[in-house]
Write an enzyme that holds these catalytic residues in place. Sequence first.
Site, PDB file in Angstrom:
ATOM      1  N   GLY A 117       2.956   2.534  -2.212  1.00 26.78           N
ATOM      2  CA  GLY A 117       3.446   2.983  -3.520  1.00 26.78           C
ATOM      3  C   GLY A 117       2.812   4.289  -3.992  1.00 26.78           C
ATOM      4  CB  CYS A 156      -0.033   1.754  -4.508  1.00 27.09           C
ATOM      5  SG  CYS A 156      -0.876   0.728  -3.341  1.00 27.09           S
ATOM      6  N   GLY A 178       0.749  -1.262   0.000  1.00 25.74           N
ATOM      7  CA  GLY A 178       0.000   0.000   0.000  1.00 25.74           C
ATOM      8  C   GLY A 178       0.772   1.302   0.000  1.00 25.74           C
TER       9      GLY A 178
HETATM   10  P1  5GP Z   1       6.898   3.863  -5.428  1.00 22.21           P
HETATM   11  O1  5GP Z   1       8.388   3.804  -5.386  1.00 22.21           O
HETATM   12  O2  5GP Z   1       6.386   4.377  -6.736  1.00 22.21           O
HETATM   13  O3  5GP Z   1       6.317   4.589  -4.257  1.00 22.21           O
HETATM   14  O4  5GP Z   1       6.378   2.366  -5.269  1.00 22.21           O
HETATM   15  C1  5GP Z   1       6.726   1.355  -6.183  1.00 22.21           C
HETATM   16  C2  5GP Z   1       6.025   0.071  -5.778  1.00 22.21           C
HETATM   17  O5  5GP Z   1       4.602   0.229  -5.802  1.00 22.21           O
HETATM   18  C3  5GP Z   1       6.252  -1.101  -6.714  1.00 22.21           C
HETATM   19  O6  5GP Z   1       7.510  -1.687  -6.580  1.00 22.21           O
HETATM   20  C4  5GP Z   1       5.116  -2.036  -6.330  1.00 22.21           C
HETATM   21  O7  5GP Z   1       5.411  -2.792  -5.180  1.00 22.21           O
HETATM   22  C5  5GP Z   1       3.998  -1.060  -5.964  1.00 22.21           C
HETATM   23  N1  5GP Z   1       3.010  -0.954  -7.048  1.00 22.21           N
HETATM   24  C6  5GP Z   1       3.214  -0.739  -8.359  1.00 22.21           C
HETATM   25  N2  5GP Z   1       2.052  -0.671  -9.035  1.00 22.21           N
HETATM   26  C7  5GP Z   1       1.086  -0.849  -8.133  1.00 22.21           C
HETATM   27  C8  5GP Z   1      -0.342  -0.903  -8.211  1.00 22.21           C
HETATM   28  O8  5GP Z   1      -0.958  -0.701  -9.265  1.00 22.21           O
HETATM   29  N3  5GP Z   1      -1.005  -1.161  -7.043  1.00 22.21           N
HETATM   30  C9  5GP Z   1      -0.345  -1.371  -5.866  1.00 22.21           C
HETATM   31  N4  5GP Z   1      -1.059  -1.661  -4.787  1.00 22.21           N
HETATM   32  N5  5GP Z   1       0.988  -1.285  -5.755  1.00 22.21           N
HETATM   33  C10 5GP Z   1       1.692  -1.039  -6.862  1.00 22.21           C
END
Ligand code: 5GP
Length: 348
Positions: free
Chosen positions: A180, A183, A178
């Site tokens: 991300g 996300c 959660g």
């Molecule tokens: P960020 O660095 O952008 O904050 O987070 C990246 C991570 O978000 C990814 O490695 C993956 O674990 C998660 N993530 C990517 N796409 C999605 C999505 O569509 N839904 C959710 N719940 N998590 C995502």
Amino acid sequence: MRIEGDVKLDFKDVLIRPKRSTLASRNEVDCTRAFRFLHTGREWTGFPLVAANMDVTGTFAMARALGRFGATAALHKHHDVGALAEFFRGPDARHAFYSLGIGEADRAKLAAVKANGAAPVAICLDVANGYTEAFLDAVKRTRDDNPDAAIMAGNVVTGDMTEALVLAGADVVKIGIGPGSVCTTRKVTGVGYPQLSAIVECADAAHGLKGLVCADGGCTVPGDVAKAYGAGADFVMLGGMLAGHDECDGEIRWEERDGEKVAVGMVFYGMSSDVAMRKHSGGVAAYRASEGKSVVTPYRGPVEGTMQEIMGGVRSMMTYIGATKLKEVPKRTTFVRVSSQLNTVFGD
Ligand code: 5GP
């Protein structure tokens, strides 16, 4: 129903307290780590940062660019067999994780890549919810099929499941449900866990078994990466912070400025967003909701500049707390909690 009363923290809820040190400059610190993976004995040395296995960031170009900094990329799951085999036969293979899900098709695809003479030395077994029996079975099966590969598996957010995954064959457990940037799981399902506390608790569980953790998601600035290492993360995975660069595979947004067409943004979307599901699965299945969104990030040119900012931030944090080596950072870290009012003042 039960309510847990302990306070759980996110990156924005803490700062790292400075400590007296004899370090004079950030050039004196070493921000590489050397690991020996539990199940393979294989050694890895580098800057422990991983580009997320998302369509936009999990590219071959990103793996090559991050490799120049000793970092790695988890390739996304949608490259074809031929391209993957060619990449993993080449010199940059050591800068990348081969990513797969837990279906039979995923297993067959990896077998096909290996049949083409390429044997990935690092594998990222990745599902949104790492709490199922099917996932544990997949980790065991992947370990049996790939005895020589380092396996990163997730995602989970609690110590019990981290231990289960290490015992099932994971060398590195991926932490985060959660947090991300694209996300929406917390909003759509109500499920999640504050990321800083998840890292602290899972790192403790994994390290007790000689396993490692990768903090995945929620870092928005170099200081968050520094906090993740302080909390005990061995690796840190980034999506949003690495989006918008030349090495990404994303739709560029252009604007006309003074009669010239200039790149101003790049589309970045979650792998469970309806954009990704339309692209890879023919749409959002009727039984599930999209748990990701699509945003336009600023266009930022080559990823080299961002990597220098991240590594510069980590090095500077190390001089503030007197850590000569990245390995010493969790031992030298004292977090201070900041009030929500302060967060508002500082623009969170
Ligand atoms: P960020 O660095 O952008 O904050 O987070 C990246 C991570 O978000 C990814 O490695 C993956 O674990 C998660 N993530 C990517 N796409 C999605 C999505 O569509 N839904 C959710 N719940 N998590 C995502």
